[in-house]
Design a protein around this motif. Structure first.
Motif, PDB file in Angstrom:
ATOM      1  N   ALA A  13     -23.435  -2.347  12.178  1.00 22.95           N
ATOM      2  CA  ALA A  13     -23.631  -1.138  11.378  1.00 22.95           C
ATOM      3  C   ALA A  13     -24.514  -0.141  12.112  1.00 22.95           C
TER       4      ALA A  13
ATOM      5  N   THR B  99     -13.599  -2.580  13.434  1.00 21.01           N
ATOM      6  CA  THR B  99     -12.902  -3.113  12.249  1.00 21.01           C
ATOM      7  C   THR B  99     -11.529  -3.594  12.683  1.00 21.01           C
TER       8      THR B  99
ATOM      9  N   VAL C 278     -23.002   2.657  14.275  1.00 18.89           N
ATOM     10  CA  VAL C 278     -22.267   3.809  13.729  1.00 18.89           C
ATOM     11  C   VAL C 278     -23.229   4.966  13.504  1.00 18.89           C
TER      12      VAL C 278
ATOM     13  N   VAL D 220     -22.886   4.234   6.812  1.00 17.37           N
ATOM     14  CA  VAL D 220     -22.908   2.859   7.323  1.00 17.37           C
ATOM     15  C   VAL D 220     -24.336   2.462   7.677  1.00 17.37           C
TER      16      VAL D 220
ATOM     17  N   VAL E 238     -15.039  -7.640  10.631  1.00 20.28           N
ATOM     18  CA  VAL E 238     -15.916  -6.546  11.011  1.00 20.28           C
ATOM     19  C   VAL E 238     -17.049  -7.131  11.833  1.00 20.28           C
TER      20      VAL E 238
ATOM     21  N   LEU F 236     -19.019  -0.424  16.329  1.00 21.62           N
ATOM     22  CA  LEU F 236     -18.572  -1.295  15.249  1.00 21.62           C
ATOM     23  C   LEU F 236     -17.055  -1.387  15.343  1.00 21.62           C
TER      24      LEU F 236
ATOM     25  N   TRP G 149     -19.225  -4.992   3.909  1.00 25.02           N
ATOM     26  CA  TRP G 149     -17.878  -4.431   3.927  1.00 25.02           C
ATOM     27  C   TRP G 149     -16.988  -5.204   2.968  1.00 25.02           C
TER      28      TRP G 149
ATOM     29  N   LEU H 100     -18.066   4.453   4.301  1.00 23.19           N
ATOM     30  CA  LEU H 100     -17.093   4.872   5.300  1.00 23.19           C
ATOM     31  C   LEU H 100     -15.821   4.067   5.067  1.00 23.19           C
TER      32      LEU H 100
ATOM     33  N   ARG I 200     -23.507  -8.392  11.713  1.00 25.84           N
ATOM     34  CA  ARG I 200     -22.925  -7.253  10.991  1.00 25.84           C
ATOM     35  C   ARG I 200     -23.918  -6.095  10.873  1.00 25.84           C
TER      36      ARG I 200
ATOM     37  N   LEU J 195     -15.683   2.282  15.966  1.00 24.61           N
ATOM     38  CA  LEU J 195     -16.459   3.353  15.321  1.00 24.61           C
ATOM     39  C   LEU J 195     -17.792   3.515  16.034  1.00 24.61           C
TER      40      LEU J 195
ATOM     41  N   LEU K 281     -16.929   0.299   4.433  1.00 23.54           N
ATOM     42  CA  LEU K 281     -18.119  -0.132   5.185  1.00 23.54           C
ATOM     43  C   LEU K 281     -19.351   0.537   4.608  1.00 23.54           C
ATOM     44  N   PHE K 282     -20.389  -0.251   4.412  1.00 26.43           N
ATOM     45  CA  PHE K 282     -21.637   0.283   3.847  1.00 26.43           C
ATOM     46  C   PHE K 282     -22.770   0.153   4.865  1.00 26.43           C
TER      47      PHE K 282
END
Lengths: 292, 292, 292, 292
Positions: B37, B272, B40, A40, B140, B270, A45, A270, B33, B291, A291-292
């Motif tokens: 990220a 979701t 995480v 992540v 997200v 994070l 996402w 993820l 976002r 997360l 999720l990136f």
């Protein structure tokens, strides 16, 4: 195709004890989760779920009639106050719904993994062993997309093998490792078109998943329809779900994921799998998020 | 408590145009976002959903009878083959179910945000505007827990104010920023106990959320029951959901999250929010995942 | 057609007191029942109900998919023993279901007969006044068929009047009396065909029913579709059900009854109306039986 | 109690051919119907059905919560107009619902009367043989009440025998004849009280029904609970329904009928059995009406 005997088939019954309900989810270790977290980076996402348009729960004079088939039937309730509320009737296993199969969905010789009599595990009052309870809180792990349809949908009736997987790994510069969720894009819709044989996962491909330690499999199109081998068990439902105790996410929608992976040049991420936290079912709809 | 006139109440109707269906979710920018990220790091995670034990859909001789109340009614189907399959009837708005309220759940003077006639938006065939469709693919963003119950549940009938929020920010060394999901732990169960007034979010607290740019609010116990101000609109459902167009995650379960935050010494993560991807509903059950 | 004012419309509100729930069923006296009994001589009988083919409750891999519309959705349950059991989801008001309308099905200026606020009579938890409870034990009275379609279906858009009724009485040598169930055959199916205006009962015909003291009305095709008078209330649902408090049996199937009457040369009989004995509904499916 | 072998048990499989779906209803001849008609003299009538109070289909904030068990779950629908409409979810086999058991409800060695494989007759899509279709139009025949509880409820665990029947015939001056519906009052509620053994019909009593040619049996309390003979088949469900192919009306309510019979001094009547005319089910709720 050789007719495999049961002795040949990969199997995890007993591997994690007589009371286990997690199956291959046991392979998701703290180290796997840490590797997943490391994926992540940017906050991009995407959802892997098919959108669902519900039908009215019943036809009738007060709701529109539709002939479309849907996994969800919807009913707007009378509340008597200015608040909108509704109910839905959900078919848990449906080709138009991205859903998570619990291990008890399948049985082998009237037994459910890892050897419970089916009549004891599956009752009129719900599933008492290897149900959705096992993953109701959610699943978090590293996901890898193998996009077998980067150049277009696989041919009709194509048997996906380990060779296809390893070619994709090379092409995408990614490696499927123990504990990963394997996301497979064949480029076909989850709902088969009558008269057109779909491609599907072969037994060889399932053996490869077993060797690599795949924890979870999420294909857009899983077992071929009609079956690749009409006499043997279905590779994904019969052998992977039933024998390896590998939960399946049936009927994912992967076009958005494939596009994002291609854009970012990355095929690992993820994956959160967070179904409604409902216990005791044989399956449940889910909206997996990459999720990136 | 002063009786607020409508003119005093914070309001976002019109802020994002006449056709908007996202409300405060518009505040979740690419920058937000990216910050999410960055939260995480280790792969720790936890569910914010209450576990749901379904009831048999109907009582009767072939399924056990239960008097417990559940948001999910379950029915094991006859498949005629050795496969277990089932259906479930889900009440979307229920105190025992962690669920996401769509903006059309509420209305104001027979209008739904941002000014559609309710009779047009809420129909017998489903919700046509500001329904779950708006966030069906998922949400997200960065989440922040303000644990107002770190030293035990808030007192009965306590009105949560901006002062409580800012004390928690200091205590936890965290700051609620524009686009965040605000997770609020009052230490009370979502299902009120008859005869015991619950604490609840005050109008002052909702004004603070508006100033800070909160995108989404997820309290374990939201509006007080009985209401803090019986003559005014309910702060969270009436003003935040109805006026600010801020989606709510009703009835989250936060003990596990609070314990993990305390253990890690971190109160941001994070989040979701990935409900079953169902369109056209007034609400939907969800299993939010934090997360770290 | 003259636009009737409310003052002109026949009305029974208040006739049997402020708490009445029976409406015109009050006209079925012991004397009427004795006359009904006198009609039973040979043991011939016939059903006035449409047969219902249920749909599977949900589509999916384990039950056939159908696009047909049905008032009943069916689900075969898993019992785990060699016993077949099932459930059904019933839409109470449906053109493909012969059903009995409770008086609370209709309302007039937000009031339910004989003057209860609708919000009080019709609640999210069921109907509390003038519901199916009033006739749940059954209705037994004399029935008379007026077969207006003996020479073929009535013309499209035909307005049925008292003249049609009196012609039929002469032709069939029968007389509609106070307390009778009036069974009306227009020769049209209950489900309208889009684009083809149906015949229907006129306001004049309803006034005649009022003068004669009809207790119950059972037409194959009742109110015309589209309405005979788009600006006035519908004669059967609006005036007879809503104003006269005359329960309706909607959507009866009368071909078998007409054939038997013609064969026996008799158009009066004993009618039993025995719905499932369910309280608190706005309507209920029923299978009326004519006994000769 | 002697353990009967299958060879001893009364049986009608094959008596009316390999495709029959009516079973003992074949015994209702035109002559029987004429005798039934002759019973109707005064117009007195009574329902044999238990009243059903539905539960809200689901619990939740917009409908009252109840812990009572009901065969019917009710849902008031949002219609968007001033018309009340609702749905109901019905459990077809339930001790609190007077219902008619189709022949396919029972099976013997995985076969349904008169020898169809159960997997073929009972499918996920409904019942294809010996379902409610067989009597969906209704049943009309002569009914006879044998009131075994005229002096109070039968003793706990009492085995009802042919002797009880013949004593009642003498006492009531009535005779059960071929084609009759036999209505049996044991004076016990259909819902057993845990810990209190109920009386029930013995195998001897079923043999007597077979000899007399009973077409239909309607007891308030049928098979004893716990079973009179735990090792044998249940007399009423196993032998009468399963072997004689005699449809059962389960769980009738007979206090009103017994009182009316005593008042009129007559124990025979015309019985109409008119369930909602629904095809393809294993059972259906019904409101039997006795006419005098």
């Amino acid at each position: 195709m050789a007719d495999p005997t049961d002795a040949d088939l990969p199997d995890n019954w007993g591997r994690w004890g007589a009371d286990d309900e997690l199956g291959t989810l046991n392979l998701i270790t703290a180290e796997v989760r840490a590797q997943a977290a490391a994926e992540v980076r940017t906050g991009h996402w995407v959802s892997l779920a098919q959108p669902i348009t519900p039908n009215p729960m019943v036809s009738g004079p007060f709701a529109p009639t539709t002939a479309d088939v849907s996994p969800v039937q919807h009913l707007m309730a009378h509340t008597g106050v200015g608040v909108a509320a509704d109910l839905m009737l959900v078919t848990n296993h449906h080709a138009k719904s991205t859903h998570l199969d619990a291990l008890a969905h399948w049985s082998r010789d009237d037994e459910v993994y890892p050897g419970r009599p089916r009549a004891q595990a599956v009752t009129a009052g719900g599933v008492t062993h290897a149900s959705t309870t096992a993953f109701a809180a959610g699943i978090v792990t590293r996901g890898v997309l193998l996009d077998l349809a980067a150049d277009g949908p696989l041919p009709s009736a194509h048997a996906v093998t380990s060779h296809d997987f390893e070619e994709a790994e090379k092409r995408q510069d990614v490696e499927v490792r123990s504990g990963d969720a394997l996301v497979l894009r064949l480029g076909w819709p989850a709902t088969p078109v009558p008269g057109t044989p779909t491609p599907g996962i072969s037994l060889d491909a399932v053996r490869w998943m077993h060797r690599r330690g795949v924890a979870l499999c999420a294909p857009d199109r899983g077992d071929a329809q009609p079956p690749l081998d009409p006499d043997g068990p279905s590779p994904l439902h019969g052998v992977a779900l039933g024998g390896l105790a590998m939960p399946l996410i049936d009927a994912v929608a992967l076009d958005d994921l494939a596009a994002l992976c291609a854009q970012l040049g990355r095929y690992s991420f993820l994956l959160t799998v967070a179904p409604p936290r409902i216990h005791g079912m044989s399956g449940v709809p889910v909206n997996p998020i990459a999720l990136f």
